[in-house]
Write a protein that holds these residues in place. Structure first.
Motif, PDB file in Angstrom:
ATOM      1  N   GLN A   4      16.886  43.087  25.740  1.00  0.00           N
ATOM      2  CA  GLN A   4      18.093  42.584  25.110  1.00  0.00           C
ATOM      3  C   GLN A   4      17.833  41.354  24.240  1.00  0.00           C
ATOM      4  O   GLN A   4      18.607  41.074  23.328  1.00  0.00           O
ATOM      5  N   LYS A   5      16.752  40.630  24.522  1.00  0.00           N
ATOM      6  CA  LYS A   5      16.450  39.422  23.742  1.00  0.00           C
ATOM      7  C   LYS A   5      14.973  39.413  23.393  1.00  0.00           C
ATOM      8  O   LYS A   5      14.119  39.641  24.244  1.00  0.00           O
ATOM      9  N   GLU A   7      12.099  36.986  21.485  1.00  0.00           N
ATOM     10  CA  GLU A   7      11.739  35.701  20.905  1.00  0.00           C
ATOM     11  C   GLU A   7      10.318  35.778  20.362  1.00  0.00           C
ATOM     12  O   GLU A   7       9.393  36.150  21.077  1.00  0.00           O
ATOM     13  N   GLU A  34      19.992  42.670  21.537  1.00  0.00           N
ATOM     14  CA  GLU A  34      21.182  41.974  21.073  1.00  0.00           C
ATOM     15  C   GLU A  34      20.858  40.632  20.421  1.00  0.00           C
ATOM     16  O   GLU A  34      21.643  40.127  19.619  1.00  0.00           O
ATOM     17  N   ASN A  35      19.710  40.049  20.774  1.00  0.00           N
ATOM     18  CA  ASN A  35      19.405  38.688  20.346  1.00  0.00           C
ATOM     19  C   ASN A  35      17.971  38.620  19.801  1.00  0.00           C
ATOM     20  O   ASN A  35      17.017  38.907  20.516  1.00  0.00           O
ATOM     21  N   SER A  37      15.237  36.027  18.019  1.00  0.00           N
ATOM     22  CA  SER A  37      14.928  34.638  17.705  1.00  0.00           C
ATOM     23  C   SER A  37      13.496  34.557  17.175  1.00  0.00           C
ATOM     24  O   SER A  37      12.553  34.961  17.842  1.00  0.00           O
ATOM     25  N   GLN A  86      23.201  41.419  17.623  1.00  0.00           N
ATOM     26  CA  GLN A  86      24.336  40.597  17.280  1.00  0.00           C
ATOM     27  C   GLN A  86      23.983  39.153  16.932  1.00  0.00           C
ATOM     28  O   GLN A  86      24.746  38.479  16.245  1.00  0.00           O
ATOM     29  N   ILE A  87      22.839  38.666  17.407  1.00  0.00           N
ATOM     30  CA  ILE A  87      22.453  37.270  17.188  1.00  0.00           C
ATOM     31  C   ILE A  87      21.080  37.223  16.527  1.00  0.00           C
ATOM     32  O   ILE A  87      20.108  37.775  17.049  1.00  0.00           O
ATOM     33  N   ASP A  89      18.400  34.427  14.844  1.00  0.00           N
ATOM     34  CA  ASP A  89      18.074  33.003  14.710  1.00  0.00           C
ATOM     35  C   ASP A  89      16.683  32.894  14.091  1.00  0.00           C
ATOM     36  O   ASP A  89      15.685  33.209  14.740  1.00  0.00           O
TER      37      ASP A  89
END
Length: 227
Positions: A4-5, A7, A34-35, A37, A86-87, A89
């Motif tokens: 989900q994330k 980095e 979803e994320n 970075s 959705q995110i 960065d």
């Protein structure tokens, strides 16, 4: 893959362990992502420069050498395979404007991602690849609610007109965007939809212009706070 994330951090003196193809393969399987970075910090000195690995990849515009495996192809993989993203960065420090040799991807790949995924939150810091056309493209982002721009020198009063047109934008943060003035902020006032506005160390914007533009306004001239 239920990731989900994701980095991705790349700092001067550290080798990029991913190959461009390997990274693209991983991202292509992250359907629950979803994320995203991404942080890239340029080498601080000549010794670090020697230690940097270089990646070579092919795009529609030809061959490029980069210092990170995160390329346009990686962004295309996200755009085609991550319907829940959705995110986003993206932070860059100490990068030369001469991309893609520094950053590894172009505005074309970035916009493919933004236009294909339901991105609600977008943070861009020192994004040298992001120009006036990119800002214009954001005005067509149907899901974008929160936008944070830091040291984005391409943002001008003309760009603020496009930001004011983003359909669902409710939270806007501008940090060290010196080409924006009170005239650009006035465009936001006419939009009348912001819940929150943060303006920090934007030399052309006055407190008087920012007041009343959103329900909540934070204004600062302090450079250390902004950075």
């Amino acid at each position: 893959m239920n990731l989900q994330k994701f980095e991705f951090e790349r700092k001067g003196g550290r080798y990029d362990l991913f190959s461009e193809i390997g990274l693209r393969t991983v991202l292509g399987k992250c359907k629950a992502l979803e994320n995203l970075s991404l942080e890239y910090v340029h080498a601080l000195n000549d010794n670090d420069m020697i230690a940097l690995s270089r990646q070579r990849y092919y795009s529609e515009d030809g061959y490029f050498e980069t210092r990170t495996s995160f390329t346009d192809n990686s962004l295309y993989a996200l755009a085609h395979n991550c319907p829940m993203l959705q995110i986003v960065d993206l932070k860059f420090t100490g990068c030369s404007p001469d991309y893609p040799s520094e950053i590894g991807f172009t505005q074309k790949g970035f916009l493919a991602l933004i236009q294909s995924c339901p991105v609600r939150v977008l943070v861009l810091s020192t994004a040298n690849f992001f120009d006036h056309e990119g800002i214009k493209a954001l005005s067509f982002s149907p899901h974008l609610e929160t936008l944070e721009l830091i040291l984005c020198h391409a943002l001008t009063n003309a760009g603020m007109c496009f930001i004011a047109q983003i359909p669902c934008l409710t939270n806007l943060t501008l940090r060290v965007c010196h080409y924006v003035t009170d005239v650009g902020v006035a465009e936001l006032r006419r939009a009348c939809k912001l819940e929150s506005l943060v303006i920090e160390y934007c030399g052309g914007v006055s407190l008087q212009a920012a007041q009343g533009v959103a329900k909540s306004v934070h204004y600062s001239k302090d450079c250390s706070v902004a950075l």
